[in-house]
Design a protein around this motif. Sequence first.
Motif, PDB file in Angstrom:
ATOM      1  N   PHE A  72       5.803   7.477  -4.228  1.00 28.14           N
ATOM      2  CA  PHE A  72       6.703   6.522  -4.411  1.00 28.14           C
ATOM      3  C   PHE A  72       4.682   6.089  -5.097  1.00 28.14           C
ATOM      4  O   PHE A  72       3.636   6.590  -4.718  1.00 28.14           O
ATOM      5  N   GLU A  73       4.835   5.052  -5.804  1.00 29.51           N
ATOM      6  CA  GLU A  73       4.400   4.379  -6.743  1.00 29.51           C
ATOM      7  C   GLU A  73       2.718   2.949  -5.515  1.00 29.51           C
ATOM      8  O   GLU A  73       3.509   2.615  -5.271  1.00 29.51           O
ATOM      9  N   ILE A  74       1.958   3.169  -5.351  1.00 30.19           N
ATOM     10  CA  ILE A  74       0.980   2.361  -4.700  1.00 30.19           C
ATOM     11  C   ILE A  74       0.320   1.385  -5.547  1.00 30.19           C
ATOM     12  O   ILE A  74       0.108   2.705  -6.432  1.00 30.19           O
ATOM     13  N   GLY A  75      -0.046   0.034  -5.769  1.00 33.84           N
ATOM     14  CA  GLY A  75      -0.539  -0.856  -6.462  1.00 33.84           C
ATOM     15  C   GLY A  75       0.322  -0.807  -7.822  1.00 33.84           C
ATOM     16  O   GLY A  75       1.768  -0.635  -8.214  1.00 33.84           O
ATOM     17  N   HIS A  76      -0.590  -1.612  -8.941  1.00 32.80           N
ATOM     18  CA  HIS A  76       0.139  -1.649 -10.397  1.00 32.80           C
ATOM     19  C   HIS A  76      -0.900  -1.690 -11.686  1.00 32.80           C
ATOM     20  O   HIS A  76      -1.399  -1.363 -11.352  1.00 32.80           O
ATOM     21  N   CYS A  79      -3.771   0.241 -12.283  1.00 37.30           N
ATOM     22  CA  CYS A  79      -4.384   0.901 -10.594  1.00 37.30           C
ATOM     23  C   CYS A  79      -2.939   1.360  -9.480  1.00 37.30           C
ATOM     24  O   CYS A  79      -3.502   1.932  -8.972  1.00 37.30           O
ATOM     25  N   SER A  80      -2.370   1.571 -10.796  1.00 35.78           N
ATOM     26  CA  SER A  80      -1.761   2.475  -9.302  1.00 35.78           C
ATOM     27  C   SER A  80      -1.759   4.134  -8.945  1.00 35.78           C
ATOM     28  O   SER A  80      -1.884   4.804  -9.611  1.00 35.78           O
ATOM     29  N   GLU A  81      -1.657   4.104  -8.044  1.00 37.94           N
ATOM     30  CA  GLU A  81      -1.278   6.235  -7.554  1.00 37.94           C
ATOM     31  C   GLU A  81       0.291   6.687  -7.060  1.00 37.94           C
ATOM     32  O   GLU A  81       0.678   5.717  -6.003  1.00 37.94           O
ATOM     33  N   SER A  82       0.037   7.298  -7.325  1.00 39.90           N
ATOM     34  CA  SER A  82       0.937   7.840  -6.916  1.00 39.90           C
ATOM     35  C   SER A  82       1.576   8.497  -5.594  1.00 39.90           C
ATOM     36  O   SER A  82       0.343   9.905  -5.606  1.00 39.90           O
ATOM     37  N   LEU A  83       2.016   8.790  -4.455  1.00 36.08           N
ATOM     38  CA  LEU A  83       1.590   9.286  -3.404  1.00 36.08           C
ATOM     39  C   LEU A  83       2.946   9.724  -2.471  1.00 36.08           C
ATOM     40  O   LEU A  83       3.979   9.571  -2.436  1.00 36.08           O
ATOM     41  N   ARG A 165       5.234  -3.477   8.098  1.00 37.13           N
ATOM     42  CA  ARG A 165       3.415  -3.808   8.335  1.00 37.13           C
ATOM     43  C   ARG A 165       3.054  -4.212   9.599  1.00 37.13           C
ATOM     44  O   ARG A 165       2.370  -3.666  10.692  1.00 37.13           O
TER      45      ARG A 165
END
Length: 197
Positions: A72-76, A79-83, A165
């Motif tokens: 899944f993608e973190i950020g927008h 500035c997004s990063e795939s985890l 969270r």
Amino acid sequence: MGCGVRWCKWIIQCISTASLSVLVNGSPTPCFALKRGLRQGCPLSPMLFNVVGEALSLLIKKATAIGLFSGFEIGHGNCSESLSHLQFADDLIFFTGASISELLNIKRVLRLFEVTAGLQLNLGKCILFDINVEAATLSELAFRLGCSVGLFPVDYLGMPLGPKRNSRALWEPIINKSESSLASWKCCNLSFSGRLV
């Protein structure tokens, strides 16, 4: 991993030339050579474990890059990063969609790692967790993979994990543990009369 041929030969030499003797009723047996693997307490073990762990991580990243499973993608935006996974020592967490094809692809990647590294995956210890997946679907996926189903919140490496969270149920055990530690610490700083009060 980009290690030089000379370095690889050194490591193979260190692993393959070791010999061992066992004490039986206080008497040592004749020495015998170790054919494969590392000895317990070998100073090379932590470094080689990290090399193998990094190789597994690169294999998972490659599988994600070619679309075998999603993560899944973190950020927008930029500035997004795939985890796709988190790895800590011998614990591994995968993030993927709830499709049987993606889960079977993860299993295939791990099987490829087993064949190349000689380390075997124990699916009996694997647990499948869900976020917004129906219980029947999750049970079917777990059955197809040969693993068990877990429920949130769960404790992972001493920290709570869950789909929400900031839920109270997630953080309450840590707050209680901190309060009990603080209570004993505060008592140490009180005078004898203060402790009696």
